[in-house]
Motif scaffolding. Structure first.
Motif, short mmCIF file in Angstrom:
data_model
loop_
_atom_site.label_atom_id
_atom_site.label_comp_id
_atom_site.label_asym_id
_atom_site.label_seq_id
_atom_site.Cartn_x
_atom_site.Cartn_y
_atom_site.Cartn_z
N ALA A 371 50.20 67.86 -42.09
CA ALA A 371 50.39 68.64 -40.87
C ALA A 371 51.87 68.97 -40.73
O ALA A 371 52.73 68.27 -41.26
N TYR A 372 52.17 70.05 -40.00
CA TYR A 372 53.57 70.44 -39.81
C TYR A 372 54.39 69.29 -39.22
O TYR A 372 55.51 68.99 -39.69
N GLU A 373 53.86 68.66 -38.17
CA GLU A 373 54.60 67.58 -37.51
C GLU A 373 54.83 66.41 -38.46
O GLU A 373 55.88 65.76 -38.43
N GLN A 374 53.84 66.14 -39.32
CA GLN A 374 53.93 65.03 -40.27
C GLN A 374 55.03 65.30 -41.31
O GLN A 374 55.85 64.43 -41.61
N ALA A 375 55.05 66.53 -41.85
CA ALA A 375 56.07 66.88 -42.84
C ALA A 375 57.46 66.89 -42.21
O ALA A 375 58.44 66.45 -42.82
N GLN A 376 57.55 67.38 -40.96
CA GLN A 376 58.85 67.42 -40.29
C GLN A 376 59.39 66.01 -40.04
O GLN A 376 60.57 65.75 -40.24
N ALA A 377 58.51 65.11 -39.61
CA ALA A 377 58.93 63.74 -39.36
C ALA A 377 59.47 63.10 -40.64
O ALA A 377 60.48 62.39 -40.62
N ALA A 378 58.81 63.36 -41.76
CA ALA A 378 59.28 62.82 -43.04
C ALA A 378 60.65 63.39 -43.39
O ALA A 378 61.55 62.66 -43.83
N ALA A 379 60.83 64.70 -43.22
CA ALA A 379 62.13 65.32 -43.52
C ALA A 379 63.23 64.79 -42.62
O ALA A 379 64.40 64.73 -43.02
N ASP A 380 62.86 64.37 -41.40
CA ASP A 380 63.83 63.83 -40.45
C ASP A 380 64.10 62.35 -40.67
O ASP A 380 64.84 61.73 -39.89
N GLY A 381 63.49 61.77 -41.72
CA GLY A 381 63.74 60.37 -42.03
C GLY A 381 62.74 59.40 -41.46
O GLY A 381 62.99 58.19 -41.45
N ASN A 382 61.59 59.90 -40.99
CA ASN A 382 60.56 59.03 -40.42
C ASN A 382 59.22 59.24 -41.13
O ASN A 382 58.25 59.69 -40.51
#
Length: 748
Positions: A371-382
């Protein structure tokens, strides 16, 4: 004594002799003379009262049969490409008889909705009762209406559901088609419009309970003529499809491809991967579902996809271009499943410029559906449990490549609009639960930039190979629209330079001036409205909004027919198989471009109407409440206000603004009060009261309370609505208002 025929014998005679069926013809056929004619007349009247016969002038017709010559309306081609028509005159109690239209080579081309006079031949076929031949085309088109049927003692009325349409229609008892009170119906006008009284209409289709859950999108579907049911032949063809074999395809299963979509996505038609190169550049892969393998030219699936043109998205449903067996299964790039794709490999240098590309027809295996939110969280270090193992092979390379594309975008300067997207949340029973604005993440922008680059590569590849295709065209705006935008910018305290060739960078500078100010959304919306509408065309005229010389749609063949055309063009250009563009499709490209541009606009209008109706339903419980907003449009009949909280647009009728005459100046898009000098224009902040919300039409009516934080001034003309003061003539007052408007524009 003369033997009077039975009712069955009379019906049989009428059916066998449709052109000789007057009372005299019937009497002659059965040898009825003298006083026996009185008994025949009584019997025919009895049959007419029973509904077995219908009398037209002096002739009798079987009520369950059609006359040999009648007026028909052509329907859309079915899944097999056959043309059927519906009769406009039908008095039977059963379903409308199916009529197969058989055009001759010399007949003029007819399209869906065209009316024509036809000669009918009764047949005993499985799927139709009649076959029709054209006599002549009738050019007059019917005035259609979709509305709510209200039953009365004799027939009923239709209440319109179109915003701004307040005319009701009267329906006679014999034209109700059995519709029930409160039912949603589609009808058409009967005869010329009368000068007095309600116009007459005939119900042609019953659409179900208008108050039922999720009826809002159903209204839009039927109102805009969007096909929402697949023919049986199309469904069978889709269900018979099997996964594409790997033979003859490149094996791309070692690539770390993933899909990144909304959390509730049901299909995944694009996958992405990236690799960081030693020179600081990157290699990007974009893999797209190989829809062309399953939807072959001239198949039932292809004809239905062409007819629909694209998928249509509503808050509660999707009307797909392809059946679920393809869109949600074989053409969906599910995690851990082999799927057929057409992929493009693109090499970027350290500045983000595309230096090369190549296309491949292969088989891929998705590493993950994110999901977009999932990929973004990973890119943000989470990262979570799913994305943690993908950080080095997937997430970091993707964001590195996105950083390069972001730099290239900044140099290219495409139009940088920032318009928040509304998200309507529905409860399980189909009611509006909340209205929110979607958050724009870098993950969204990453996928957008990857898709834009892939579309550019497809366009350049096919142009280089001189292969026919459909371009996505967006022409620059007209001078009139730019002048109107400049007026709004100046009224808001910003500038848009004159006297130069317009470029997107000029518009971006205007948007940057407004960013963070009270006029941010207004300038974004007005800039969008100044743009021309994008469309499809076999010739390349460039894409102004994206600041690109060549652009084509390649990345969504599940939901856009244009992309399927581009895929077929790539197949032909690379010699990948026999499922590419053939000569017939190439000749048809201009027609296809026009058709799918129209279906795209149709879907946009249906989606917009549905959103308006859902917002009106959401706000209907808050009638009487005070709300804030900003004026985003002015017309001579009033002003349009975009409400802050919901993003809904409501009308501020001029009658609700004050008790004075208002002069409308189209040049400055303002309303000027004749008594108080009150000026109402685009961009002003307002406080309003919600006076009316009509979910069935999507209309919102507002009352003005405050303008730019100040209560409305009271003029001397209170109580004399719409009239200027008696001491000055209306003509003189209007002239003074126009002069004041010109002086104001010069001063600005």
């Amino acid at each position: 004594m003369t033997q009077i025929p039975s009712k069955a014998q009379i019906l049989e005679w009428v059916a066998d002799n449709p052109e000789a069926n007057s009372k005299r013809d019937i009497a002659k056929a059965f040898g009825i003379k003298g006083a026996a004619r009185i008994e025949l007349k009584r019997l025919l009247k009895e049959m007419e009262a029973e509904g077995a016969l219908e009398r037209r002038r002096r002739h009798y017709l079987d009520a369950e049969a059609l006359p040999p010559v009648t007026v028909l309306e052509l329907l859309a081609p079915d899944g097999s490409g056959d043309l059927f028509a519906r009769p406009l005159e039908w008095r039977g109690e059963g379903a409308l008889p199916r009529i197969l239209y058989l055009p001759r080579r010399t007949d003029p081309a007819l399209g869906r909705g065209d009316r024509f006079l036809a000669r009918l031949i009764a047949v005993q076929a499985e799927d139709h009762r009649y076959e029709a031949r054209l006599i002549r085309r009738i050019t007059a088109s019917a005035n259609r209406i979709t509305g709510i049927f209200r039953r009365e003692s004799q027939g009923g009325r239709i209440l319109p559901i179109d915003k701004g349409q307040d005319r009701e229609w009267r329906v006679r008892e014999d034209a109700t088609l059995g519709a029930e009170d409160g039912e949603l119906v589609q009808a058409e006008q009967i005869g010329p419009r009368a000068r007095l009284g309600l116009p007459l209409a005939r119900i042609i289709e019953r659409l179900g309970d208008a108050s039922a859950p999720r009826a809002v999108s159903l209204i839009a579907i039927h109102q805009h003529g969007i096909p929402d049911e697949f023919p049986e032949t199309v469904l069978k063809e889709a269900e018979a499809a099997t996964p594409a074999p790997i033979q003859g395809r490149e094996d791309l299963r070692d690539l770390p491809l993933v899909t990144i979509d909304p959390l509730d996505a049901r299909d995944h038609d694009d996958a992405v991967a990236a690799r960081i190169e030693e020179d600081g550049g990157a290699t990007i892969w974009v893999a797209i579902a190989d829809v062309a393998h399953y939807v072959r030219p001239n198949s039932a699936l292809d004809r239905e996809a062409w007819k629909r043109g694209n998928s249509t998205y509503f808050p509660d449903r999707v009307v797909p271009m392809l059946p679920e067996a393809l869109s949600a299964d074989l053409c969906s790039l599910h995690e851990g499943v082999d799927r057929a794709v057409i992929a493009v490999r693109m090499r970027l240098d350290a500045q983000g410029n595309k230096v090369s590309h190549s296309f491949h027809r292969g088989i891929m295996l998705s590493r993950a559906s994110l999901a977009y939110e999932q990929a973004q969280a990973a890119a943000d270090g989470n990262p979570d449990d799913q994305t943690a193992p993908l950080m080095d092979s997937v997430i970091r390379p993707l964001w590195h490549a996105y950083g390069l594309l972001h730099k290239a975008r900044a140099r290219r300067q495409p139009l940088d609009l920032d318009l928040p997207e509304r998200r309507i949340e529905l409860s399980p029973d189909g009611r509006v639960q909340s209205v929110n604005f979607r958050e724009r993440l870098d993950a969204h922008k990453l996928i957008e930039e990857f898709m834009v680059l892939a579309n550019v590569a497809a366009s350049e590849e096919l142009t280089r190979r001189r292969q026919p295709l459909l371009f996505r065209v967006h022409e620059e705006p007209s001078l009139d629209k730019i002048d109107a935008l400049r007026d709004v910018a100046q009224a808001s305290g910003f500038t848009l330079a004159k006297g130069q060739v317009l470029m997107t960078s000029h518009l971006n500078r205007l948007l940057a001036q407004a960013e963070g100010s009270d006029f941010d959304e207004l300038i974004n919306i007005t800039t969008l409205r100044s743009m021309t509408q994008a469309y499809y065309h076999p010739e390349n005229f460039g894409h102004f909004g994206l600041a690109l010389k060549s652009y084509a749609h390649f990345t969504s063949p599940i939901r856009r027919y244009a992309d399927l055309v581009v895929h077929r063009a790539l197949i032909s250009a690379h010699g990948w198989g026999k499922d590419g563009l053939d000569e017939a499709q190439i000749e048809r490209l201009p027609e296809t471009a026009k058709h799918i541009s129209e279906t795209e606009r149709r879907s946009m209008a249906a989606e917009r109407d549905t959103t308006d109706r859902y917002l009106a339903a959401y706000l209907s419980e808050r009638v009487g409440s005070e709300m804030t907003g900003r004026i985003n449009g002015v017309q001579k009949f009033g002003a349009f206000v975009r409400l802050d909280e919901s993003g809904a647009d409501g009308l501020l009728p001029i009658r609700s603004i004050g008790q004075e005459y208002f002069h409308y100046d189209p040049a400055s898009q303002t309303l000027l009060g004749s008594d108080t000098g009150l000026e109402i224009g685009i961009g002003q902040r307002v406080t309003v009261r919600l006076a009316e919300a009509v979910p069935m039409t999507g209309g919102l009516t507002l009352e003005l309370l405050e303008l730019d934080g100040q209560p409305l001034p009271r003029g001397p003309n209170k109580g004399r609505r719409g009239r200027s003061p008696g001491r000055v003539s209306t003509k003189a007052r209007l002239a003074e208002i126009k002069r004041a408007s010109k002086r104001r524009r010069k001063r600005d």
